[in-house]
Write a protein that holds these residues in place. Structure first.
Motif, short mmCIF file in Angstrom:
data_model
loop_
_atom_site.label_atom_id
_atom_site.label_comp_id
_atom_site.label_asym_id
_atom_site.label_seq_id
_atom_site.Cartn_x
_atom_site.Cartn_y
_atom_site.Cartn_z
N TYR A 182 0.86 -1.17 0.00
CA TYR A 182 0.00 0.00 0.00
C TYR A 182 0.90 1.23 0.00
O TYR A 182 1.86 1.29 0.78
CB TYR A 182 -0.93 0.02 1.22
CG TYR A 182 -2.01 1.07 1.11
CD1 TYR A 182 -3.09 0.88 0.27
CD2 TYR A 182 -1.91 2.27 1.79
CE1 TYR A 182 -4.07 1.86 0.13
CE2 TYR A 182 -2.88 3.25 1.67
CZ TYR A 182 -3.96 3.04 0.84
OH TYR A 182 -4.91 4.01 0.69
N ILE A 183 0.60 2.19 -0.87
CA ILE A 183 1.44 3.38 -1.00
C ILE A 183 0.57 4.62 -0.78
O ILE A 183 -0.39 4.85 -1.52
CB ILE A 183 2.10 3.45 -2.39
CG1 ILE A 183 2.93 2.20 -2.62
CG2 ILE A 183 2.93 4.72 -2.53
CD1 ILE A 183 3.39 2.02 -4.03
N CYS A 184 0.91 5.38 0.27
CA CYS A 184 0.13 6.57 0.58
C CYS A 184 0.84 7.35 1.68
O CYS A 184 1.49 6.76 2.54
CB CYS A 184 -1.26 6.17 1.05
SG CYS A 184 -2.39 7.54 1.27
N ASP A 185 0.70 8.67 1.66
CA ASP A 185 1.26 9.51 2.70
C ASP A 185 0.19 10.08 3.63
O ASP A 185 0.52 10.68 4.65
CB ASP A 185 2.04 10.67 2.09
CG ASP A 185 3.27 10.19 1.34
OD1 ASP A 185 3.93 9.24 1.82
OD2 ASP A 185 3.57 10.74 0.28
N LEU A 186 -1.06 9.89 3.31
CA LEU A 186 -2.14 10.39 4.14
C LEU A 186 -2.51 9.30 5.16
O LEU A 186 -3.06 8.26 4.80
CB LEU A 186 -3.34 10.77 3.28
CG LEU A 186 -4.46 11.53 3.96
CD1 LEU A 186 -3.96 12.83 4.59
CD2 LEU A 186 -5.55 11.85 2.95
N LEU A 187 -2.18 9.54 6.41
CA LEU A 187 -2.30 8.51 7.44
C LEU A 187 -3.72 7.98 7.58
O LEU A 187 -3.92 6.78 7.80
CB LEU A 187 -1.78 9.04 8.78
CG LEU A 187 -0.32 9.49 8.78
CD1 LEU A 187 0.06 10.01 10.16
CD2 LEU A 187 0.60 8.39 8.34
N SER A 188 -4.72 8.82 7.46
CA SER A 188 -6.10 8.36 7.59
C SER A 188 -6.47 7.38 6.48
O SER A 188 -7.21 6.42 6.71
CB SER A 188 -7.07 9.54 7.61
OG SER A 188 -6.97 10.29 6.43
#
Length: 109
Positions: free
Chosen positions: A29-35
């Motif tokens: 999973y790739i994402c910088d938005l913690l929510s």
């Protein structure tokens, strides 16, 4: 594949959480938005981000991530290193961008 296998295949650097090297990897999973990570990442995922604060470790623990890969040579904050070591959450580092590491992960997972 384990986190240790991933390190060897992609020449990643272990930054923290050596006790997590045997965790099994089930996806990515790739994402910088913690929510969004909390909502959408699955147990056993490699999580790729450029975030470097202690919240990364908390979210990785909450989502049962196999490991965290910090892209673009970003440096994990010292307090986050301590927490990852304590929690046994492997945090890896790479010079690659999130896109570059995603392409490599696609080939090995």
């Amino acid at each position: 594949m384990t986190v240790s296998d991933l390190i060897n295949k992609l020449d990643l650097k272990l930054v923290a959480g050596a006790d997590g090297l045997d965790h099994a990897i089930s996806g990515c999973y790739i994402c910088d938005l913690l929510s969004l990570v909390m909502s959408n990442s699955s147990s056993g995922n490699v999580w790729v981000t450029v975030q470097t604060n202690i919240n990364v470790v908390a979210v990785a623990a909450l989502t049962d991530a196999a490991c965290v890969v910090i892209a673009e040579n970003s440096q994990l904050e010292p307090i986050a290193v301590s927490k990852a070591d304590k929690e046994g959450i492997a945090v890896l580092s790479t010079h690659m961008t999130a896109y570059e590491i995603a392409c490599k992960l696609k080939d090995v997972l």
